[in-house]
Design an enzyme around this catalytic site. Structure first.
Site, PDB file in Angstrom:
ATOM      1  N   HIS A 236       0.476  -1.554  -0.278  1.00 45.52           N
ATOM      2  CA  HIS A 236      -0.162   0.292   0.204  1.00 45.52           C
ATOM      3  C   HIS A 236       1.224   1.448  -0.004  1.00 45.52           C
ATOM      4  O   HIS A 236       1.112   2.328  -1.135  1.00 45.52           O
ATOM      5  CB  HIS A 236      -0.436   0.193   1.228  1.00 45.52           C
TER       6      HIS A 236
HETATM    7  O1  RIB Z   1      -4.879   0.842   4.123  1.00 50.24           O
HETATM    8  C1  RIB Z   1      -3.969   1.043   4.149  1.00 50.24           C
HETATM    9  C2  RIB Z   1      -3.119   2.224   4.443  1.00 50.24           C
HETATM   10  O2  RIB Z   1      -3.952   1.531   6.185  1.00 50.24           O
HETATM   11  C3  RIB Z   1      -1.809   2.086   4.738  1.00 50.24           C
HETATM   12  O3  RIB Z   1      -1.609   2.829   5.050  1.00 50.24           O
HETATM   13  C4  RIB Z   1      -1.559   1.138   6.349  1.00 50.24           C
HETATM   14  O4  RIB Z   1      -0.252   1.551   6.849  1.00 50.24           O
HETATM   15  C5  RIB Z   1      -2.851   1.656   7.010  1.00 50.24           C
HETATM   16  O5  RIB Z   1      -2.674   3.137   8.151  1.00 50.24           O
END
Ligand code: RIB
Ligand code: CA
Length: 311
Positions: A236
Site C-alpha cells: 500500500h
Molecule cells: O489501508 C492501508 C493503509 O492503512 C496503509 O497506509 C497501512 O499502513 C494502513 O495505515
C-alpha cells in the site's frame, strides 16, 4: 538528474516502514511528519525514529495529530500490533522528535518542488488546509495512499486511512489540489508473498537491516493470514512513494472523488465517479488504476534486500 524532494506524512506501520526506506533510497526526504492511524501518534513517532536509526537516516521527525477530526481513534492493532510494528525488536530511539508541530512544518517548510506523500490518515493535511487554503499552490503535489475505486479493507466499503478520519479526507479531496490517490484497487495489484521473500531474502547477506525487513514482512503476513486467510501483503504505502519517484510505472485517471461521511455501512468510503461526462464541475483528483506490478515488486525487494546494505 536531481532526486525528487519529498515530505512523508506517516503512521508507521509495517508498510510505512518499507515506504520510508524506499523514499530515502530514491528521493531527497526533507522531513517526516507523524499522525495517529495504525497506532498512537506517540508510538508512530517512536517507530519512525527507530526505523531511521536502523537505516542510518537523520531526517527530522515532527509529531502530529493524535486523533481524527470528528471521531474516536480506532488503531489497526489487529494488523500492526499495539505498538504499530508488532513488537519487533528494535533499539530505543537514539533521538527525540524534532518537534510536536507537524502541521507547522508542513505549512512552513514545503516548497514548489516538494511532493508531500501522505501514507496514513489525512488529519495533518486537513489541518494544514484549514490554516492555508492555498497550500496546494505551494507544493508540487500530494500523493495519498488511501481510499479506493471499489470496496474497502477496514470495512466492506472503506479503506483504513480514509475511514480513520473521513472528515479530513473530505477536506483534502475537496480542495482540488494536484493529488494522486493510490487506493486499494491499485495497491492490491502489488502483493509480496512468502514465496517471494524466500526467493530473495535467503539469497541476501544477513544484517540487522535485512533481519528487520524479514521480520517486518513475516509479521504483517502472519497478521493478515489470521485475518484474511491469505499469505501475502499488499504494498500500500510503497505505491504512494513510487508513484512519485517512478511515475512511468503507474497510470492515474482524473476523477471526482467524494468521501461518504454519514452512511451506516459506508462511512469513510471514497465514492469515485467513473461515469463518462462531456464536462465536469467541481474538483478532480488523479485516481490510480494501473501499475506495472511485477516491476514495482522487484524494485521494492531489490532495494530492501540488496541495497540497504550495511549494519
Ligand atoms: O489501508 C492501508 C493503509 O492503512 C496503509 O497506509 C497501512 O499502513 C494502513 O495505515
Ligand atoms: Ca500507513
Amino acid at each position: 538528474m536531481n532526486k525528487p524532494r519529498l515530505i512523508i506524512d506517516t503512521d508507521p506501520g509495517h508498510d510505512d516502514a518499507i515506504a520510508l526506506i524506499l523514499a530515502h533510497h530514491f528521493a531527497d526526504v526533507k522531513g517526516i511528519t507523524t499522525v495517529a492511524g495504525n497506532t498512537s501518534v506517540e508510538n508512530g513517532t517512536r517507530n519512525a525514529i527507530r526505523i531511521c536509526d536502523l537505516f542510518g537516516i537523520d531526517t527530522p521527525v515532527h509529531r502530529g495529530s493524535s486523533s481524527p477530526i470528528a471521531s474516536e481513534a480506532s488503531f489497526a492493532s489487529e494488523v500492526h500490533g499495539v505498538d504499530g510494528l508488532g513488537g519487533i525488536e528494535l533499539p530505543e530511539p537514539s533521538r527525540s522528535e524534532t518537534s510536536d508541530l507537524a502541521s507547522e512544518f508542513l505549512l512552513d517548510e514545503v516548497e514548489p518542488d516538494v511532493w508531500v506523500v501522505a501514507i496514513g490518515p489525512l488529519t495533518n493535511i486537513a489541518e494544514v488546509l484549514k490554516r492555508d487554503k492555498n497550500w496546494f499552490d505551494r507544493i508540487a503535489g500530494l500523493s495519498v495512499m488511501g481510499g479506493g475505486a471499489h470496496g474497502g479493507n477496514v470495512t466492506a466499503a472503506a479503506e483504513f486511512n480514509i475511514h480513520f478520519d473521513p472528515e479530513a479526507a473530505d477536506i483534502v479531496f475537496s480542495a482540488g489540489g494536484n493529488t494522486l490517490m493510490s487506493g486499494i484497487n491499485l495497491t492490491h495489484q502489488v502483493q509480496v508473498s512468502e514465496a517471494d521473500l524466500t526467493a530473495v531474502y535467503r539469497a541476501s547477506p544477513e544484517s540487522p537491516r535485512t533481519q528487520f525487513i524479514d521480520q517486518n514482512f513475516v509479521q504483517i503476513i502472519e497478521s493478515l493470514r489470521n485475518l484474511t486467510g491469505t499469505s501475502e501483503v499488499a504494498m500500500h504505502d510503497p505505491c504512494a512513494v513510487l508513484s512519485v519517484t517512478h511515475p512511468d510505472l503507474f497510470e492515474f485517471v482524473p476523477r471526482q472523488v467524494a468521501v461518504e461521511l454519514h452512511g451506516t455501512h459506508t462511512r469513510g468510503m471514497t465514492v469515485v465517479d467513473e461515469r463518462f461526462r462531456v464536462s465536469r464541475d467541481g474538483p478532480m483528483i488523479d485516481v490510480g488504476y494501473q501499475v506495472k506490478a511485477n516491476i514495482v515488486k522487484d524494485l521494492i525487494l531489490e532495494v530492501l534486500y540488496r541495497d540497504t546494505g550495511g549494519s
